[in-house]
Motif scaffolding. Structure first.
Motif, PDB file in Angstrom:
ATOM      1  N   ARG A  30      -8.834  -2.497  14.092  1.00 30.57           N
ATOM      2  CA  ARG A  30      -7.316  -2.962  14.448  1.00 30.57           C
ATOM      3  C   ARG A  30      -6.368  -1.903  14.432  1.00 30.57           C
ATOM      4  NH1 ARG A  30      -7.682  -7.335  16.668  1.00 30.57           N
ATOM      5  NH2 ARG A  30      -5.444  -7.870  15.831  1.00 30.57           N
ATOM      6  N   GLY A  31      -6.650  -0.601  14.315  1.00 27.00           N
ATOM      7  CA  GLY A  31      -5.680   0.624  14.337  1.00 27.00           C
ATOM      8  C   GLY A  31      -5.789   1.366  13.016  1.00 27.00           C
ATOM      9  N   THR A  32      -4.908   2.191  13.103  1.00 26.85           N
ATOM     10  CA  THR A  32      -4.950   3.534  12.086  1.00 26.85           C
ATOM     11  C   THR A  32      -3.405   3.617  11.355  1.00 26.85           C
ATOM     12  OG1 THR A  32      -6.816   4.710  13.060  1.00 26.85           O
ATOM     13  CG2 THR A  32      -5.496   5.960  11.500  1.00 26.85           C
ATOM     14  N   VAL A  33      -3.349   3.759  10.281  1.00 26.05           N
ATOM     15  CA  VAL A  33      -2.035   3.956   9.463  1.00 26.05           C
ATOM     16  C   VAL A  33      -1.940   5.553   9.022  1.00 26.05           C
ATOM     17  CG1 VAL A  33      -0.579   3.159   7.750  1.00 26.05           C
ATOM     18  CG2 VAL A  33      -2.026   1.681   8.837  1.00 26.05           C
ATOM     19  N   ARG A  34      -0.908   6.250   9.589  1.00 20.16           N
ATOM     20  CA  ARG A  34      -0.906   7.522   9.202  1.00 20.16           C
ATOM     21  C   ARG A  34       0.544   7.711   8.577  1.00 20.16           C
ATOM     22  NH1 ARG A  34      -3.768  12.053  11.453  1.00 20.16           N
ATOM     23  NH2 ARG A  34      -5.293  11.357  12.713  1.00 20.16           N
ATOM     24  N   ARG A  35       1.324   6.754   8.397  1.00 25.35           N
ATOM     25  CA  ARG A  35       2.661   6.731   7.868  1.00 25.35           C
ATOM     26  C   ARG A  35       2.541   6.702   6.239  1.00 25.35           C
ATOM     27  NH1 ARG A  35       5.831   1.486   9.928  1.00 25.35           N
ATOM     28  NH2 ARG A  35       7.367   2.185   8.469  1.00 25.35           N
ATOM     29  N   THR A  36       3.544   7.676   5.722  1.00 26.52           N
ATOM     30  CA  THR A  36       3.501   7.742   4.343  1.00 26.52           C
ATOM     31  C   THR A  36       4.500   6.900   3.840  1.00 26.52           C
ATOM     32  OG1 THR A  36       5.383   9.642   4.642  1.00 26.52           O
ATOM     33  CG2 THR A  36       2.938  10.071   4.727  1.00 26.52           C
ATOM     34  N   GLY A  37       4.595   6.511   2.158  1.00 30.75           N
ATOM     35  CA  GLY A  37       5.438   5.836   1.625  1.00 30.75           C
ATOM     36  C   GLY A  37       5.014   4.477   1.404  1.00 30.75           C
ATOM     37  N   ALA A  76       0.939  -1.117  -0.006  1.00 31.03           N
ATOM     38  CA  ALA A  76      -0.067  -0.020  -0.100  1.00 31.03           C
ATOM     39  C   ALA A  76       1.043   1.288  -0.197  1.00 31.03           C
ATOM     40  CB  ALA A  76      -0.968   0.030   1.247  1.00 31.03           C
ATOM     41  N   ARG A  77       0.460   2.412  -0.277  1.00 32.47           N
ATOM     42  CA  ARG A  77       1.071   3.693  -0.411  1.00 32.47           C
ATOM     43  C   ARG A  77       0.483   4.685   0.320  1.00 32.47           C
ATOM     44  NH1 ARG A  77       1.365   6.848  -5.986  1.00 32.47           N
ATOM     45  NH2 ARG A  77      -0.986   6.845  -5.615  1.00 32.47           N
ATOM     46  N   GLY A  78       1.156   5.327   1.449  1.00 31.63           N
ATOM     47  CA  GLY A  78       0.716   5.966   2.305  1.00 31.63           C
ATOM     48  C   GLY A  78       0.747   7.300   1.963  1.00 31.63           C
ATOM     49  N   ARG A  79      -0.126   8.243   1.850  1.00 31.58           N
ATOM     50  CA  ARG A  79       0.091   9.722   1.440  1.00 31.58           C
ATOM     51  C   ARG A  79      -0.089  10.580   2.493  1.00 31.58           C
ATOM     52  NH1 ARG A  79      -3.795   9.751  -3.959  1.00 31.58           N
ATOM     53  NH2 ARG A  79      -2.943   8.118  -5.363  1.00 31.58           N
ATOM     54  N   LEU A 118      -7.180  -7.274   6.071  1.00 34.08           N
ATOM     55  CA  LEU A 118      -7.627  -6.385   6.798  1.00 34.08           C
ATOM     56  C   LEU A 118      -8.465  -5.299   5.660  1.00 34.08           C
ATOM     57  CD1 LEU A 118      -4.921  -5.218   9.334  1.00 34.08           C
ATOM     58  CD2 LEU A 118      -6.909  -6.892   9.905  1.00 34.08           C
ATOM     59  N   LEU A 119      -9.473  -5.039   6.308  1.00 34.92           N
ATOM     60  CA  LEU A 119     -10.634  -3.942   5.615  1.00 34.92           C
ATOM     61  C   LEU A 119     -10.099  -2.506   5.576  1.00 34.92           C
ATOM     62  CD1 LEU A 119     -13.078  -3.671   3.602  1.00 34.92           C
ATOM     63  CD2 LEU A 119     -14.388  -3.246   6.100  1.00 34.92           C
ATOM     64  N   ARG A 120      -9.573  -2.015   4.702  1.00 36.72           N
ATOM     65  CA  ARG A 120      -9.178  -0.724   4.692  1.00 36.72           C
ATOM     66  C   ARG A 120     -10.123   0.555   4.415  1.00 36.72           C
ATOM     67  NH1 ARG A 120      -3.844  -1.983   0.968  1.00 36.72           N
ATOM     68  NH2 ARG A 120      -3.379  -3.733   1.641  1.00 36.72           N
ATOM     69  N   ARG A 121     -10.297   1.632   5.187  1.00 33.34           N
ATOM     70  CA  ARG A 121     -10.926   2.723   4.884  1.00 33.34           C
ATOM     71  C   ARG A 121      -9.943   3.867   4.885  1.00 33.34           C
ATOM     72  NH1 ARG A 121     -16.192   1.580   8.505  1.00 33.34           N
ATOM     73  NH2 ARG A 121     -17.019  -0.123   7.970  1.00 33.34           N
ATOM     74  N   ARG A 122     -10.149   4.717   3.667  1.00 29.77           N
ATOM     75  CA  ARG A 122      -9.090   5.804   3.686  1.00 29.77           C
ATOM     76  C   ARG A 122     -10.111   7.077   4.264  1.00 29.77           C
ATOM     77  NH1 ARG A 122      -4.875   7.162   0.669  1.00 29.77           N
ATOM     78  NH2 ARG A 122      -4.977   5.108  -0.408  1.00 29.77           N
ATOM     79  N   VAL A 123      -9.397   7.912   5.074  1.00 32.74           N
ATOM     80  CA  VAL A 123      -9.766   8.998   5.706  1.00 32.74           C
ATOM     81  C   VAL A 123      -9.021  10.190   5.325  1.00 32.74           C
ATOM     82  CG1 VAL A 123     -10.462  10.127   7.719  1.00 32.74           C
ATOM     83  CG2 VAL A 123     -10.840   7.664   7.452  1.00 32.74           C
ATOM     84  N   ASP A 124      -9.747  11.433   5.108  1.00 38.37           N
ATOM     85  CA  ASP A 124      -8.828  12.467   4.809  1.00 38.37           C
ATOM     86  C   ASP A 124      -8.642  13.331   5.963  1.00 38.37           C
ATOM     87  OD1 ASP A 124      -7.571  14.695   4.083  1.00 38.37           O
ATOM     88  OD2 ASP A 124      -9.216  15.149   2.201  1.00 38.37           O
ATOM     89  N   VAL A 125      -7.572  13.249   6.537  1.00 37.84           N
ATOM     90  CA  VAL A 125      -7.264  13.944   7.699  1.00 37.84           C
ATOM     91  C   VAL A 125      -6.378  15.370   7.662  1.00 37.84           C
ATOM     92  CG1 VAL A 125      -6.799  12.040   9.155  1.00 37.84           C
ATOM     93  CG2 VAL A 125      -4.799  13.137   8.031  1.00 37.84           C
TER      94      VAL A 125
END
Length: 417
Positions: A201-208, A184-187, A216-223
């Motif tokens: 199960r947690g939140t991914v805020r890392r980039t790259g 996956a690509r984190g922005r 795992l089911l992923r839901r993209r959120v604009d922060v």
């Protein structure tokens, strides 16, 4: 003249039958009203009694109905004395407290998810692909072109596809799918909310480049910091006149877990919070003189932030950018505003005319140019007022001779003086 009333004897007369006196020195045993037979101020309490019922005080038959139930205030009942018919006394009413916000689920708190660098996924996928190639070479089903490109000789003991080869294919393919499927690509400004079988199960805020478990089911959120300009919403001013207000909301998602899983749609929730705040805070009408330009903005921001904080949304500002009257009252309020402006203009014109007349009369009298009595002063004031008002009425017109109006005016003044 004084009228006297003859004393009525206590003994029964033939005209009036004998009546039993209700005066009792002590109450009957087992009576529910022990105070009914006691004397008050030398006189006994009046009761109704027969052979089948107990004694009932007369004043209990004329009690008022039940006390009305208050709508918003909770009265404190002090109590009453038993058997006296005294109504319950109400203490000082206590205002109802605002209802607290619902508690937040302790599990819906943002926490970092367990992820691996993207290199680990690439390595696992490459190992799976290499395992598939090696299994094909082992089974002797590798195409000669591919084998020549890779520099692999022909396997001398190729036995074909058997159970062992299929098991190797399965393991290598699963490794390759997990390796490449979890990449996956984190922005920047975006986050992933991960869930497994309905559990956070947690939140991914890392980039790259990252590797996330593909199950795992992923839901993209604009922060990122976001600006939302609303459509015209209903509001009211201090007088209750209907308005249409367009607001600009500056907000962002602070807790991704609550904003995504705590409510159905956080953007819709922010819009509804703004609508509710506009119905509670009076907005300044168009053209009104505002005492403080930030009063309405601070009140709206405080209310919306209080409603949005429990769901992980941070509100920085709610600014009304356009305020106009509702279509059903726009025409009437426009006429009212024009009438108010016209009255204000007339008052300012009258004030300036009165000041000019006063200054003119004062200068004429103080310099000794004229000597006026009360009647002449009144006539002069009236004529000057008419002249000034007429001159202001013709100010918008362009006369043929610019000095003609002024000369005629002075002739008129001094002719009357």
């Amino acid at each position: 003249m004084t009228m006297t009333t003859p004393d009525i004897p206590d003994s029964p007369t033939p005209e009036s039958p004998a009546r039993e006196s209700p005066v009792r020195e002590s109450p009957a045993p087992g009576s529910p009203f022990p105070e009914a037979g006691r004397s008050v101020g030398g006189r006994s309490a009046r009761v109704i009694r027969n052979a089948a019922t107990t004694e009932i005080p007369v004043h209990l038959l004329f009690r008022d109905g039940p006390d009305p139930v208050p709508v918003r205030l909770s009265p404190v009942v002090v109590g009453r004395r038993q058997g006296t018919g005294e109504q319950p006394r109400l203490g000082r009413p206590v205002a109802e407290r605002p209802r607290p916000l619902p508690p937040v689920d302790p599990e819906l708190v943002e926490r970092p998810a367990r992820v691996l660098p993207g290199g680990a996924g690439v390595l696992a996928g490459a190992c799976g692909a290499a395992g598939c190639v090696a299994t094909s070479w082992w089974a002797g089903v590798l195409p000669p072109l591919v084998a020549g490109a890779l520099g692999l000789p022909e396997h001398p003991g190729a036995a074909g596809l058997g159970p062992a080869q299929w098991a190797a294919y399965t393991a290598a393919g699963a490794l390759g799918l997990f390796g490449f499927g979890g990449l996956a690509r984190g922005r920047t400004g975006r986050a992933w909310v991960l869930g497994l079988f309905g559990r956070y199960r947690g939140t991914v805020r890392r980039t790259g480049l990252l590797w996330v478990n593909p199950l795992l089911l992923r839901r993209r959120v604009d922060v990122r910091l976001r600006h939302w300009r609303s459509e015209p919403m209903q509001a009211a001013d201090h007088g209750g006149v209907a308005l249409r207000v367009v607001v600009l909301v500056v907000w962002r998602v602070r807790d991704t877990a609550r904003a995504t899983l705590g409510i159905e749609d956080h953007e819709t929730y922010v819009r509804e919070c703004v609508e509710a705040a506009l119905l509670r805070v009076p907005v300044e009408a168009p053209g009104a003189v505002r005492g403080s330009p930030d009063t309405v903005q601070d009140a709206l921001t405080r209310l919306v932030a209080a409603d949005a904080t429990p769901v992980g949304i941070e509100v920085f500002a709610v600014r009304p950018v356009r305020v106009e009257y509702a279509p059903e009252v726009a025409a009437a309020m426009h006429r009212r505003r024009i009438a108010a402006l016209d009255a204000q203009h007339r008052a300012s014109v009258l004030t300036s005319v009165v000041d000019s007349v006063e200054d003119t009369v004062t200068r004429l009298t103080t310099r000794g140019l004229v000597e006026l009595d009360d009647y002449e002063r009144k006539v002069l004031v009236k004529d000057l007022t008419v002249a000034f008002c007429a001159g202001r009425g013709r100010r918008g017109r362009r006369p043929a001779d610019p000095g003609a109006g002024k000369r005629n005016r002075f002739r008129y003044w001094y002719g009357h003086v």
